[in-house]
Write a protein that holds these residues in place. Sequence first.
Motif, mmCIF file in Angstrom:
data_model
loop_
_atom_site.group_PDB
_atom_site.id
_atom_site.type_symbol
_atom_site.label_atom_id
_atom_site.label_comp_id
_atom_site.label_asym_id
_atom_site.label_seq_id
_atom_site.Cartn_x
_atom_site.Cartn_y
_atom_site.Cartn_z
ATOM 1 N N ARG A 37 0.815 -1.212 0.000
ATOM 2 C CA ARG A 37 0.000 0.000 0.000
ATOM 3 C C ARG A 37 0.849 1.263 0.000
ATOM 4 N NH1 ARG A 37 -4.313 0.633 4.637
ATOM 5 N NH2 ARG A 37 -2.386 0.223 5.735
ATOM 6 N N SER A 38 1.791 1.388 0.970
ATOM 7 C CA SER A 38 2.419 2.710 1.133
ATOM 8 C C SER A 38 3.918 2.698 1.414
ATOM 9 C CB SER A 38 1.709 3.451 2.280
ATOM 10 O OG SER A 38 1.737 2.633 3.429
ATOM 11 N N ASP A 63 -4.130 0.148 -3.090
ATOM 12 C CA ASP A 63 -4.930 -0.315 -1.960
ATOM 13 C C ASP A 63 -5.887 -1.398 -2.461
ATOM 14 O OD1 ASP A 63 -6.790 -0.664 0.052
ATOM 15 O OD2 ASP A 63 -7.043 1.475 0.451
ATOM 16 N N ASP A 66 -9.626 -0.771 -2.710
ATOM 17 C CA ASP A 66 -10.133 0.222 -3.661
ATOM 18 C C ASP A 66 -10.309 -0.451 -5.038
ATOM 19 O OD1 ASP A 66 -10.371 2.200 -5.584
ATOM 20 O OD2 ASP A 66 -8.902 3.532 -4.666
ATOM 21 N N VAL A 111 -10.323 -4.672 3.652
ATOM 22 C CA VAL A 111 -9.004 -5.089 3.172
ATOM 23 C C VAL A 111 -8.953 -6.601 2.974
ATOM 24 C CG1 VAL A 111 -6.563 -5.270 3.764
ATOM 25 C CG2 VAL A 111 -7.789 -3.142 4.166
#
Length: 243
Positions: A37-38, A63, A66, A111
Amino acid sequence: MSSPRLSALITGASKGIGAAIAVQLAQDGFDIFLNYRSDHTQAKKVAEQIEAAGVSCTLLPFDVADGDAVEKQLALLLDAPPFVLVNNAGFAADSLFGMMDDNSWKSVIDVHLNGFFNVTRTLLPRMMRKRKGRIVNIASTAGQTGNPGQANYSAAKAGLIGATRSLAVEVAKRNILVNAVAPGFIETEMLDGLPVDEIKKRVPLGRFGRPEEVAYMVSFLCSDKAQYITGQTFSVNGGIYAS
Ligand code: NAP
């Protein structure tokens, strides 16, 4: 002429269990598509380990919860879909049920369960056309038994185990094998803040697992040795729960 290498997409693979799975599958000879994700810094470090195994690594930050982002980012995989999909991305937002807010409930379901749905639905039609593939869903002991403070997480993981069983039956005729792996307590950032000494006393083997020990099971399920196994859930939990 040698055939092109098979590839594997692992979600949530910038660290922890997902990173160990990605590195192991790279050592098994798969080109890797590495979602996270990040944490770009950590993902790049994992990519270096993967490339050191002599295969390629493509970073795919998005993500999994999404749906639009999933569709957009996975578009580049549709012409040559991966042989392996490991649905691993996840996190916990623990809280006693009476105090659980909407966000803790929805974000965890989003998630683990919707993430599995978004990613798998995007790739599955292409995998079915190829008439081969392996899908491994990373569940949890919490989805097989109960943990106080984890009703959201247990619901998501139990749902994932149920989805694994149904999908396995649906796609068996297309030679796509779908299984779940249910880790117990594994040494990753997910355990930060937990009373580790107390928890270890409950584990018959007396220790937490290493991410690599989960990766070995995934590696086996993605290998030629596992061609008659589908719809199952395999525990890697030091004996803390026997299904
Ligand atoms: P971790 O070390 O915290 O790593 C989680 C990974 O998931 C990171 O790469 C993170 O990416 C990624 N991620 C989180 N949310 C995401 C999202 N919405 N979209 C894409 N990627 C996302 O956790 P872990 O312990 O390795 O857990 C991996 C899986 O194993 C999870 O499904 C977890 O439920 C399951 N599990 C863990 C244990 C355990 O004891 N550790 C036990 C049973 C099951 P960034 O950090 O880059 O954002």
